[in-house]
Design a protein around this motif. Structure first.
Motif, PDB file in Angstrom:
ATOM      1  N   SER A 168       7.711  -2.710  -9.931  1.00 37.71           N
ATOM      2  CA  SER A 168       7.903  -1.376  -9.365  1.00 37.71           C
ATOM      3  C   SER A 168       6.876  -1.087  -8.274  1.00 37.71           C
ATOM      4  O   SER A 168       7.209  -0.503  -7.232  1.00 37.71           O
ATOM      5  CB  SER A 168       7.810  -0.322 -10.471  1.00 37.71           C
ATOM      6  N   ASP A 169       5.647  -1.517  -8.508  1.00 42.45           N
ATOM      7  CA  ASP A 169       4.613  -1.321  -7.502  1.00 42.45           C
ATOM      8  C   ASP A 169       4.915  -2.136  -6.249  1.00 42.45           C
ATOM      9  O   ASP A 169       4.716  -1.670  -5.114  1.00 42.45           O
ATOM     10  CB  ASP A 169       3.241  -1.713  -8.063  1.00 42.45           C
ATOM     11  N   TYR A 170       5.399  -3.348  -6.428  1.00 44.86           N
ATOM     12  CA  TYR A 170       5.840  -4.154  -5.281  1.00 44.86           C
ATOM     13  C   TYR A 170       6.902  -3.407  -4.480  1.00 44.86           C
ATOM     14  O   TYR A 170       6.854  -3.332  -3.242  1.00 44.86           O
ATOM     15  CB  TYR A 170       6.441  -5.475  -5.768  1.00 44.86           C
ATOM     16  N   THR A 171       7.888  -2.857  -5.186  1.00 40.28           N
ATOM     17  CA  THR A 171       8.994  -2.165  -4.517  1.00 40.28           C
ATOM     18  C   THR A 171       8.501  -0.955  -3.737  1.00 40.28           C
ATOM     19  O   THR A 171       8.938  -0.713  -2.600  1.00 40.28           O
ATOM     20  CB  THR A 171      10.044  -1.720  -5.557  1.00 40.28           C
ATOM     21  N   SER A 172       7.583  -0.201  -4.329  1.00 37.87           N
ATOM     22  CA  SER A 172       7.039   0.976  -3.639  1.00 37.87           C
ATOM     23  C   SER A 172       6.299   0.575  -2.369  1.00 37.87           C
ATOM     24  O   SER A 172       6.426   1.226  -1.326  1.00 37.87           O
ATOM     25  CB  SER A 172       6.095   1.735  -4.578  1.00 37.87           C
ATOM     26  N   ILE A 173       5.535  -0.484  -2.448  1.00 39.18           N
ATOM     27  CA  ILE A 173       4.797  -0.959  -1.270  1.00 39.18           C
ATOM     28  C   ILE A 173       5.771  -1.427  -0.201  1.00 39.18           C
ATOM     29  O   ILE A 173       5.596  -1.138   0.988  1.00 39.18           O
ATOM     30  CB  ILE A 173       3.835  -2.092  -1.675  1.00 39.18           C
ATOM     31  N   MET A 174       6.800  -2.139  -0.611  1.00 36.34           N
ATOM     32  CA  MET A 174       7.804  -2.627   0.334  1.00 36.34           C
ATOM     33  C   MET A 174       8.512  -1.478   1.049  1.00 36.34           C
ATOM     34  O   MET A 174       8.742  -1.529   2.263  1.00 36.34           O
ATOM     35  CB  MET A 174       8.836  -3.489  -0.413  1.00 36.34           C
ATOM     36  N   ASN A 175       8.824  -0.425   0.302  1.00 38.92           N
ATOM     37  CA  ASN A 175       9.599   0.681   0.867  1.00 38.92           C
ATOM     38  C   ASN A 175       8.757   1.716   1.599  1.00 38.92           C
ATOM     39  O   ASN A 175       9.251   2.355   2.546  1.00 38.92           O
ATOM     40  CB  ASN A 175      10.384   1.377  -0.247  1.00 38.92           C
ATOM     41  N   ASP A 176       7.514   1.905   1.190  1.00 38.39           N
ATOM     42  CA  ASP A 176       6.731   3.044   1.671  1.00 38.39           C
ATOM     43  C   ASP A 176       5.552   2.686   2.573  1.00 38.39           C
ATOM     44  O   ASP A 176       4.971   3.573   3.201  1.00 38.39           O
ATOM     45  CB  ASP A 176       6.194   3.850   0.483  1.00 38.39           C
ATOM     46  N   LYS A 177       5.190   1.418   2.627  1.00 40.56           N
ATOM     47  CA  LYS A 177       3.994   1.032   3.377  1.00 40.56           C
ATOM     48  C   LYS A 177       4.340   0.143   4.573  1.00 40.56           C
ATOM     49  O   LYS A 177       5.414  -0.457   4.626  1.00 40.56           O
ATOM     50  CB  LYS A 177       3.016   0.273   2.469  1.00 40.56           C
ATOM     51  N   ASP A 178       3.414   0.055   5.508  1.00 37.32           N
ATOM     52  CA  ASP A 178       3.575  -0.871   6.618  1.00 37.32           C
ATOM     53  C   ASP A 178       3.631  -2.304   6.083  1.00 37.32           C
ATOM     54  O   ASP A 178       3.010  -2.613   5.044  1.00 37.32           O
ATOM     55  CB  ASP A 178       2.405  -0.740   7.597  1.00 37.32           C
ATOM     56  N   PRO A 179       4.331  -3.196   6.768  1.00 39.73           N
ATOM     57  CA  PRO A 179       4.514  -4.568   6.260  1.00 39.73           C
ATOM     58  C   PRO A 179       3.226  -5.316   5.934  1.00 39.73           C
ATOM     59  O   PRO A 179       3.217  -6.141   5.009  1.00 39.73           O
ATOM     60  CB  PRO A 179       5.267  -5.249   7.405  1.00 39.73           C
ATOM     61  N   ILE A 180       2.150  -5.040   6.636  1.00 43.57           N
ATOM     62  CA  ILE A 180       0.906  -5.758   6.369  1.00 43.57           C
ATOM     63  C   ILE A 180       0.433  -5.525   4.940  1.00 43.57           C
ATOM     64  O   ILE A 180      -0.216  -6.384   4.323  1.00 43.57           O
ATOM     65  CB  ILE A 180      -0.204  -5.349   7.381  1.00 43.57           C
ATOM     66  N   TYR A 181       0.785  -4.377   4.372  1.00 44.74           N
ATOM     67  CA  TYR A 181       0.350  -4.083   3.014  1.00 44.74           C
ATOM     68  C   TYR A 181       1.181  -4.835   1.970  1.00 44.74           C
ATOM     69  O   TYR A 181       0.727  -5.039   0.844  1.00 44.74           O
ATOM     70  CB  TYR A 181       0.368  -2.575   2.761  1.00 44.74           C
ATOM     71  N   PHE A 182       2.378  -5.269   2.344  1.00 44.27           N
ATOM     72  CA  PHE A 182       3.136  -6.146   1.454  1.00 44.27           C
ATOM     73  C   PHE A 182       2.489  -7.528   1.440  1.00 44.27           C
ATOM     74  O   PHE A 182       2.477  -8.209   0.414  1.00 44.27           O
ATOM     75  CB  PHE A 182       4.599  -6.246   1.885  1.00 44.27           C
ATOM     76  N   VAL A 183       1.942  -7.924   2.587  1.00 44.43           N
ATOM     77  CA  VAL A 183       1.164  -9.161   2.652  1.00 44.43           C
ATOM     78  C   VAL A 183      -0.014  -9.066   1.684  1.00 44.43           C
ATOM     79  O   VAL A 183      -0.284  -9.979   0.904  1.00 44.43           O
ATOM     80  CB  VAL A 183       0.667  -9.433   4.085  1.00 44.43           C
ATOM     81  N   VAL A 184      -0.718  -7.926   1.744  1.00 45.53           N
ATOM     82  CA  VAL A 184      -1.849  -7.694   0.844  1.00 45.53           C
ATOM     83  C   VAL A 184      -1.400  -7.753  -0.609  1.00 45.53           C
ATOM     84  O   VAL A 184      -2.079  -8.341  -1.472  1.00 45.53           O
ATOM     85  CB  VAL A 184      -2.512  -6.329   1.132  1.00 45.53           C
ATOM     86  N   ALA A 185      -0.242  -7.172  -0.903  1.00 42.87           N
ATOM     87  CA  ALA A 185       0.249  -7.099  -2.281  1.00 42.87           C
ATOM     88  C   ALA A 185       0.532  -8.472  -2.878  1.00 42.87           C
ATOM     89  O   ALA A 185       0.411  -8.674  -4.088  1.00 42.87           O
ATOM     90  CB  ALA A 185       1.516  -6.240  -2.338  1.00 42.87           C
ATOM     91  N   LEU A 186       0.898  -9.431  -2.035  1.00 45.41           N
ATOM     92  CA  LEU A 186       1.195 -10.777  -2.508  1.00 45.41           C
ATOM     93  C   LEU A 186      -0.065 -11.592  -2.797  1.00 45.41           C
ATOM     94  O   LEU A 186      -0.041 -12.540  -3.589  1.00 45.41           O
ATOM     95  CB  LEU A 186       2.029 -11.532  -1.462  1.00 45.41           C
TER      96      LEU A 186
END
Length: 271
Positions: A168-186
């Protein structure tokens, strides 16, 4: 069990001894380099108030700052009963199987998110390329893993509360944050599993040595370091990145911790 990766992804997720030497991430080096919070405050706020990229004093960049700032979670994760019983070699097989099933679900779900990010993020080109490379790597390994377990999908897997929150946290980051933060999340997964594998004291005689061996080598910095240092350049960006990184590190901790509760730890039966 596994490490969420095919041949290409092994480079992303593992760090062997040579890489540990290159990146100076051992505890001794942390002491020598003074890269704790106090030193970061001194270095980046006093001596270099405008420096948010690379510190000219200690060479600590964002990629390494995120890790050293959250090393406490890595150390706590190493101490959870699941990993301690793995280290002893007396983890009950059913707990390991349950962990593996959750891990497979994670792999497939994150692969699906990476596919969405490939379609969503066309610019900047280097971030698009990162998403594409990670998707291809995850997807290859997901297909191999599903085939290994004779699964067509993970739709019938009942996710644990810890895994539901993580995804769920991954999904929120994907939908609500700039793409660089999805990089951070991984990144927490990529660095933590390698660190854990290198710190588990196991021998080849241990039933779970395969997990250690599969996760003990790799070079995630090849995929992440340049992007993070390029796009996380302000205090606000770094603060947000650290918050996301810590959240995902905590999710990893909860995944391992929930895989074997203390009261369910392997029984020490008398012979």
């Amino acid at each position: 069990m596994y490490c969420h990766h095919g041949d290409d992804f092994l480079d992303q997720c593992h760090r062997g001894d040579d890489f540990l030497d290159q990146c100076h991430r051992g505890d001794d080096f942390l002491d020598q380099c003074h890269r704790g919070d106090d030193f970061l405050d001194q270095c980046h706020r006093q001596k270099h108030p405008k420096c948010f990229h690379v510190c000219s004093v200690c060479g600590a960049d964002i990629y390494d700052r995120l890790w050293t700032n959250n090393l406490d979670i890595a150390k706590r994760t190493l101490e959870v009963p699941f990993l301690q019983d793995m280290q002893l070699g007396d983890l009950q097989a059913d707990y390991y199987v349950s962990f593996t099933i959750q891990d497979v679900a994670y792999l497939v779900k994150v692969t699906e998110m990476l596919k969405q990010m490939c379609q969503k993020v066309k610019e900047p080109e280097d971030i698009h390329q990162f998403m594409l490379e990670r998707f291809n790597s995850y997807n290859k390994y997901a297909e191999e893993t599903l085939k290994l377990f004779n699964l067509k999908s993970v739709s019938d897997i009942n996710l644990t509360s810890a895994m539901k929150k993580y995804l769920s946290d991954y999904t929120s980051i994907m939908n609500d944050k700039d793409p660089i933060y999805f990089v951070v999340a991984l990144l927490p997964f990529a660095r933590l599993w390698l660190w854990l594998a290198n710190h588990l004291k196991e021998t080849p005689c241990n039933a779970y040595f395969t997990w250690k061996k599969q996760n003990s080598q790799g070079h995630p910095e090849k995929h992440y370091k340049a992007l993070l240092n390029k796009y996380l350049t302000t205090a606000d960006q770094i603060t947000q990145a650290n918050s996301i990184f810590r959240q995902q590190m905590q999710n990893e901790h909860e995944f391992f911790a929930s895989s074997l509760k203390k009261q369910n730890s392997s029984c020490k039966c008398k012979p």
